[in-house]
Design an enzyme around this catalytic site. Structure first.
Site, PDB file in Angstrom:
ATOM      1  N   LYS A   1     -44.836  62.764 -10.336  1.00 20.64           N
ATOM      2  CA  LYS A   1     -44.298  63.099 -11.662  1.00 20.64           C
ATOM      3  C   LYS A   1     -44.003  64.592 -11.797  1.00 20.64           C
ATOM      4  CE  LYS A   1     -48.723  63.861 -14.023  1.00 20.64           C
ATOM      5  NZ  LYS A   1     -49.679  63.397 -15.007  1.00 20.64           N
TER       6      LYS A   1
ATOM      7  N   HIS B   1     -58.341  71.955  -8.733  1.00 19.43           N
ATOM      8  CA  HIS B   1     -57.175  71.461  -9.473  1.00 19.43           C
ATOM      9  C   HIS B   1     -56.326  72.680  -9.786  1.00 19.43           C
ATOM     10  CE1 HIS B   1     -54.645  69.730 -12.546  1.00 19.43           C
ATOM     11  NE2 HIS B   1     -55.159  68.529 -12.325  1.00 19.43           N
TER      12      HIS B   1
ATOM     13  N   GLU C   1     -58.189  67.757 -15.863  1.00 23.10           N
ATOM     14  CA  GLU C   1     -58.290  69.226 -15.834  1.00 23.10           C
ATOM     15  C   GLU C   1     -58.717  69.829 -17.184  1.00 23.10           C
ATOM     16  OE1 GLU C   1     -55.503  67.522 -15.277  1.00 23.10           O
ATOM     17  OE2 GLU C   1     -54.207  68.019 -16.972  1.00 23.10           O
TER      18      GLU C   1
HETATM   19  C1  CAP Z   1     -52.820  63.104 -12.224  1.00 23.73           C
HETATM   20  C2  CAP Z   1     -53.361  64.315 -12.899  1.00 23.73           C
HETATM   21  C3  CAP Z   1     -53.145  65.719 -12.293  1.00 23.73           C
HETATM   22  C4  CAP Z   1     -51.784  65.985 -11.735  1.00 23.73           C
HETATM   23  C5  CAP Z   1     -51.377  67.421 -11.689  1.00 23.73           C
HETATM   24  C6  CAP Z   1     -52.769  64.343 -14.263  1.00 23.73           C
HETATM   25  O1  CAP Z   1     -52.697  62.020 -13.112  1.00 23.73           O
HETATM   26  O2  CAP Z   1     -54.741  64.199 -13.028  1.00 23.73           O
HETATM   27  O3  CAP Z   1     -53.495  66.628 -13.297  1.00 23.73           O
HETATM   28  O4  CAP Z   1     -51.859  65.417 -10.474  1.00 23.73           O
HETATM   29  O5  CAP Z   1     -50.384  67.667 -10.752  1.00 23.73           O
HETATM   30  O6  CAP Z   1     -53.492  64.363 -15.244  1.00 23.73           O
HETATM   31  O7  CAP Z   1     -51.580  64.440 -14.360  1.00 23.73           O
HETATM   32  P1  CAP Z   1     -51.680  60.784 -12.894  1.00 23.73           P
HETATM   33  P2  CAP Z   1     -50.657  68.244  -9.265  1.00 23.73           P
HETATM   34  O8  CAP Z   1     -52.089  60.131 -11.620  1.00 23.73           O
HETATM   35  O9  CAP Z   1     -51.901  59.907 -14.084  1.00 23.73           O
HETATM   36  O10 CAP Z   1     -50.306  61.336 -12.833  1.00 23.73           O
HETATM   37  O11 CAP Z   1     -51.611  67.311  -8.592  1.00 23.73           O
HETATM   38  O12 CAP Z   1     -49.310  68.264  -8.663  1.00 23.73           O
HETATM   39  O13 CAP Z   1     -51.238  69.594  -9.410  1.00 23.73           O
HETATM   40 MG    MG Z   2     -54.862  65.752 -14.566  1.00 24.86          MG
END
Ligand code: CAP
Ligand code: MG
Length: 426
Positions: free
Chosen positions: A310, A270, A183
């Protein structure tokens, strides 16, 4: 209480088909009763203000007053039906300035949460909705039934365009359908957007040749609008299927404009930053409401969180969102949302489960949300002891096992990558 905040409670009122219904959780503030607080928000979110006003003609009140048709003193749930004339069609910012605007700061409320919105047909059809939706995405990727597998290139920041493309290649070769930027990766001094896109798409082409599968890259175009549009057009020109955008940071106006450009790109949303207003169970805006607005605005897929991932998030809420955004009809008996909802011309949006995922979590996800999801693992692929290719393989193996209802432990006996992942995280 101020006189101008009265006259909105009509408990025998049945919402008309063309009313917009908003459901709130409300905790009254000091000096107001629950009913008074409900009236204050009905008033301030529509036509009223703190005092009686001479310019308010009875005809205006008659035509445009919202009706509080349900208020539950014990649960704090309040339902308000708003005449559709209060809202400009096709304008999400205007809607939010009304039903998610001043009211959050009013003295009459201690806590207020917009839980759900039920849109009338006339309002829904003023939006484009997703261009592709679940079916369209599956068609492009040539994956008719199985959950789509994605990864997020890690580290989030720091790789060069070539380094990024190499990780993408490994993930695709290992079995990922989708690879996305993180992001906060946009166009950086060390990783220029255009260079990254070119390098990554070249790797996508090789990965497609080698695997015989369709592979797609979700490049993050998040930026001030003009620049974002430039990046989106660049993606289209380079033969990219997707554009990824951070929905909260860029805002509703930009999202709607991006969709209205009709570039023919699948839009991946995202939700970084959403928890600033969705996390508190008593105050803010629910993820469900955000998801519905994203669907109207025209995103094809959206992060909804991950069960036991997480990030904080109730299992129930994740499931509810997953079900409601994916199907044209909202189940009447689901989660207490009383009005069954027909999404008319608006295609169903694909739910993206992400955040702390790894192979051991796959069966739970499929059980809770079904196959129409994207399962995304960043750390759960790049963190695999055997490397990125092995990490992607382990995720695909977990999906295969779950789809065939084979316990992961059993499947792992014949699949080394899955076995390593289970030892590592399971
Ligand atoms: C997942 C991720 C997303 C999260 C955000 C990260 O990485 O790309 O930003 O999923 O949460 O950088 O954390 P990991 P959500 O697989 O390494 O955790 O999808 O709930 O919005
Ligand atoms: Mg991410």
């Amino acid at each position: 209480m101020n006189k101008s905040y009265s006259g909105y409670i009509c408990q025998d009122y049945k919402p008309r088909q063309d009313d917009l219904v908003a459901e709130f959780f409300l905790e009254k503030g000091r000096g107001a009763s629950f009913a008074e607080a409900c009236q204050a928000i009905a008033s301030e979110s529509s036509i009223g203000t703190w005092t009686e006003i001479l310019t308010m003609k009875p005809e205006i009140a008659e035509r445009l007053s919202p009706k509080i048709f349900s208020l539950n003193y014990s649960s704090g749930i309040v339902k308000i039906a708003y005449p559709i004339a209060l809202f400009e069609k096709g304008n999400i910012p205007q809607l939010l300035s009304s039903i998610a605007g001043n009211i959050f700061g009013m003295k009459e409320v201690k806590n207020l949460r917009l839980e759900d919105i039920d849109f009338p047909a006339e309002y829904v059809s003023s939006f484009k909705g997703p261009k592709f939706g679940i079916e369209g995405i599956r068609k492009i990727l040539r994956v008719p039934h199985r959950p789509l597998l994605g990864t997020i290139i890690k580290p989030k920041l720091g790789l060069s365009p070539e380094g990024h493309a190499q990780v993408a290649f490994d993930a695709w070769i290992g079995g990922c359908d989708l690879v996305k930027d993180d992001e906060n990766l946009t166009s950086m001094a060390f990783n220029n957007f255009e260079k990254r896109v070119k390098a990554t798409l070249a790797m996508r082409n090789s990965a497609e040749k080698i695997t015989g599968e369709r592979k797609a890259y979700m490049a993050n175009i998040t930026a001030p609008y003009k620049e974002m549009l430039k990046r989106a057009k660049f993606l289209k020109k380079q033969g990219c299927e997707y554009a990824m955008v951070d929905i909260v940071s860029v805002g509703w106006s930009a999202l709607q404009e991006l969709r209205n450009e009709n570039l023919g790109l699948i839009l991946h949303g995202h939700r970084a930053g959403h928890a600033a207003f969705t996390r508190n169970p008593k105050h803010g805006i629910s993820m469900l409401a955000i998801a519905k607005l994203c669907r109207l605005a025209g995103l094809d897929q959206l992060h909804i969180g991950a069960i036991f991932g997480k990030m904080e998030g109730k299992r129930f809420e994740v499931k509810k969102i997953g079900e409601e955004i994916e199907h044209k009809i909202v189940h009447k008996d689901f989660g207490g949302h009383v009005l069954a909802e027909n999404w008319l011309n608006i295609k169903p949006m694909l739910a993206v489960c992400s955040g702390g995922l790894h192979p051991a979590k796959v069966p739970l996800l499929l059980k809770a949300l079904g196959n129409d999801i994207v399962i995304q693992a960043g750390g759960g692929v790049s963190g695999h002891k055997g490397g990125v290719i092995a990490g992607a393989k382990a995720m695909r193996q977990a999906i295969d096992a779950a789809m065939n209802e084979i316990p992961l432990k059993v499947y792992a006996k014949m699949h080394d990558e899955l076995r390593t992942a289970l030892e590592q995280w399971g």
